[in-house]
Design an enzyme around this catalytic site. Structure first.
Site, mmCIF file in Angstrom:
data_model
loop_
_atom_site.group_PDB
_atom_site.id
_atom_site.type_symbol
_atom_site.label_atom_id
_atom_site.label_comp_id
_atom_site.label_asym_id
_atom_site.label_seq_id
_atom_site.Cartn_x
_atom_site.Cartn_y
_atom_site.Cartn_z
ATOM 1 N N GLY A 117 7.415 0.875 2.650
ATOM 2 C CA GLY A 117 6.411 1.949 2.655
ATOM 3 C C GLY A 117 6.645 2.915 3.795
ATOM 4 O O GLY A 117 5.703 3.369 4.456
ATOM 5 N N VAL B 42 8.206 -2.257 -4.506
ATOM 6 C CA VAL B 42 8.071 -3.669 -4.117
ATOM 7 C C VAL B 42 7.450 -4.519 -5.224
ATOM 8 O O VAL B 42 7.509 -5.752 -5.174
ATOM 9 C CB VAL B 42 7.276 -3.848 -2.799
ATOM 10 C CG1 VAL B 42 8.008 -3.228 -1.617
ATOM 11 C CG2 VAL B 42 5.843 -3.312 -2.916
ATOM 12 N N ASN C 3 4.692 -3.243 5.176
ATOM 13 C CA ASN C 3 3.648 -2.223 5.286
ATOM 14 C C ASN C 3 3.264 -1.617 3.932
ATOM 15 O O ASN C 3 2.143 -1.154 3.765
ATOM 16 C CB ASN C 3 4.165 -1.125 6.241
ATOM 17 C CG ASN C 3 3.373 0.158 6.127
ATOM 18 O OD1 ASN C 3 2.258 0.271 6.646
ATOM 19 N ND2 ASN C 3 3.929 1.149 5.435
ATOM 20 N N TYR D 136 -9.332 -4.456 -3.510
ATOM 21 C CA TYR D 136 -8.507 -4.089 -2.345
ATOM 22 C C TYR D 136 -8.759 -5.073 -1.206
ATOM 23 O O TYR D 136 -7.804 -5.578 -0.584
ATOM 24 C CB TYR D 136 -8.797 -2.649 -1.889
ATOM 25 C CG TYR D 136 -8.018 -2.292 -0.640
ATOM 26 C CD1 TYR D 136 -6.635 -2.112 -0.683
ATOM 27 C CD2 TYR D 136 -8.654 -2.183 0.598
ATOM 28 C CE1 TYR D 136 -5.910 -1.832 0.468
ATOM 29 C CE2 TYR D 136 -7.938 -1.887 1.759
ATOM 30 C CZ TYR D 136 -6.562 -1.715 1.688
ATOM 31 O OH TYR D 136 -5.846 -1.443 2.828
ATOM 32 N N LYS E 283 -6.151 -7.739 0.723
ATOM 33 C CA LYS E 283 -5.873 -7.802 2.161
ATOM 34 C C LYS E 283 -6.322 -9.148 2.753
ATOM 35 O O LYS E 283 -5.744 -9.612 3.743
ATOM 36 C CB LYS E 283 -6.532 -6.620 2.873
ATOM 37 C CG LYS E 283 -5.841 -5.285 2.550
ATOM 38 C CD LYS E 283 -4.366 -5.291 2.976
ATOM 39 C CE LYS E 283 -3.651 -3.989 2.735
ATOM 40 N NZ LYS E 283 -2.273 -3.963 3.232
ATOM 41 N N PRO F 207 -5.475 -2.840 10.654
ATOM 42 C CA PRO F 207 -6.097 -1.586 11.064
ATOM 43 C C PRO F 207 -7.459 -1.374 10.402
ATOM 44 O O PRO F 207 -7.715 -1.845 9.301
ATOM 45 C CB PRO F 207 -5.114 -0.514 10.562
ATOM 46 C CG PRO F 207 -3.865 -1.254 10.174
ATOM 47 C CD PRO F 207 -4.307 -2.626 9.789
ATOM 48 N N GLU G 61 -2.242 9.147 3.961
ATOM 49 C CA GLU G 61 -2.453 9.513 2.551
ATOM 50 C C GLU G 61 -3.238 8.429 1.797
ATOM 51 O O GLU G 61 -3.454 8.530 0.593
ATOM 52 C CB GLU G 61 -1.098 9.762 1.886
ATOM 53 C CG GLU G 61 -0.411 10.981 2.451
ATOM 54 C CD GLU G 61 0.971 11.216 1.868
ATOM 55 O OE1 GLU G 61 1.300 10.636 0.813
ATOM 56 O OE2 GLU G 61 1.737 11.973 2.488
ATOM 57 N N PHE G 62 -3.633 7.392 2.541
ATOM 58 C CA PHE G 62 -4.306 6.225 1.948
ATOM 59 C C PHE G 62 -5.478 6.612 1.038
ATOM 60 O O PHE G 62 -5.563 6.153 -0.110
ATOM 61 C CB PHE G 62 -4.787 5.334 3.095
ATOM 62 C CG PHE G 62 -5.555 4.120 2.680
ATOM 63 C CD1 PHE G 62 -4.899 2.944 2.318
ATOM 64 C CD2 PHE G 62 -6.948 4.125 2.652
ATOM 65 C CE1 PHE G 62 -5.610 1.819 1.940
ATOM 66 C CE2 PHE G 62 -7.660 3.002 2.280
ATOM 67 C CZ PHE G 62 -7.000 1.852 1.925
#
Ligand code: NDP
Ligand code: 8X3
Length: 257
Positions: free
Chosen positions: A13, A65, A91, A157, A161, A187, A193-194
């Protein structure tokens, strides 16, 4: 402090945001970089920039990926001079949507789980055996504050994580007795751009996420990643939560209105 000069650092990434910043920080510190992402044109621009600025050697990979076969074949066919990866920065990842779970888009779920969880696993599975054989290596996973607690609409999401957190913990346990280090950097709000990706290109909506607060920059995270990578070899920073001063947790932020 350990130098990363001439170490081989593989960043997934790397075409945007935190990954691109990590590339800059490691390049400035003298590392050689394998940079992977789907948008190869961006990697070419970044590689040229790093070559000009720091004289960095780069090896660029157009890689999704999520593609298990492509990950395995690309990483097992690296040129000899790039094969001995010292540091892996996992990442690559994304969020899609902020819908209630019962109204969620299943394609969005598949994309997040495939990239954030399965993609990270495919890359790790391909690279860590070499680190164990060479008795040298460091895996740095980019998790999230979202992996510690869910927030409304974050459901899948956050789950992806949380999986990165469990995988990092499990990998650390499985590598005990080897010198290979495992770090998870988590973080909070970082302006990249997330959110544009999360909201499928809706830039106005993305901007509101960071409105009236001071978010982290991708450089803030790259700085922490490089710090973790440059500790003495007997030191393993297992987990780091990095948030803006304006953020207390996944749901409590202060907006200056
Ligand atoms: P960006 O959207 O700016 O960057 C995401 C990067 O991931 C891009 O380089 C993108 O490259 C790559 N990527 C996404 N999907 C794939 C895929 N299937 N295969 C290969 N590469 C992929 O966002 P960030 O820099 O913010 O995100 C980086 C990581 O940080 C993610 O894991 C994210 O979850 C995490 N994070 C972000 C936070 C934030 O607030 N921004 C906070 C906490 C964690 P390309 O599209 O070219 O393939
Ligand atoms: C990204 C941070 O809070 O937008 O992982 O989910 S958050």
């Amino acid at each position: 402090m350990v130098s990363v000069k001439d170490k081989i650092v593989f960043i997934t990434g790397a075409s945007s945001g935190i990954g691109a910043s990590c590339a800059h920080f490691f390049a400035e510190a003298g590392a050689k970089l394998i940079l992977a992402a789907r948008r190869f044109d961006r990697l070419e621009q970044l590689g040229a920039q790093l070559q000009e600025k720091f004289g960095t050697s780069t090896h660029l990979l157009a890689l999704d990926v999520r593609d298990r076969v492509a990950v395995a074949s690309t990483l097992s066919n690296l040129p000899d001079s790039w094969a001995a990866i010292d540091i892996l920065v996992n990442n690559a990842g994304l969020s899609r949507g902020l819908n209630k779970l019962h109204e969620g888009n299943i394609d969005d779920w598949e994309e997040m789980i495939d990239a954030n969880v399965k993609g990270l696993l495919y890359v790790t599975r391909a690279i860590v055996p070499g680190m164990v054989d060479r008795a040298c290596g460091h895996v740095i996973n980019i998790g999230s504050i979202a992996g510690r607690a869910a927030y409304p609409g974050g459901n899948v999401y956050c789950a992806s994580k949380a999986a990165v957190r469990a995988i990092s913990d499990g990998l650390k346990q499985d590598l005990i007795g080897t010198p290979v280090r495992v770090t998870e950097v988590e973080p909070g709000l970082v302006e990249t751009e997330f959110s544009i990706v999360r909201f499928h290109g809706d830039r106005d909506r993305a901007t509101t996420v960071y409105q009236d607060l001071t978010p982290l920059t991708p450089d803030d995270i790259a700085d922490v990643v490089l710090y973790c990578a440059t500790r003495p070899p007997h030191v393993n920073i297992s987990e780091v939560l990095v948030v803006p001063v304006d953020q207390a947790n996944a749901t409590l932020v202060h907006r200056h209105r």
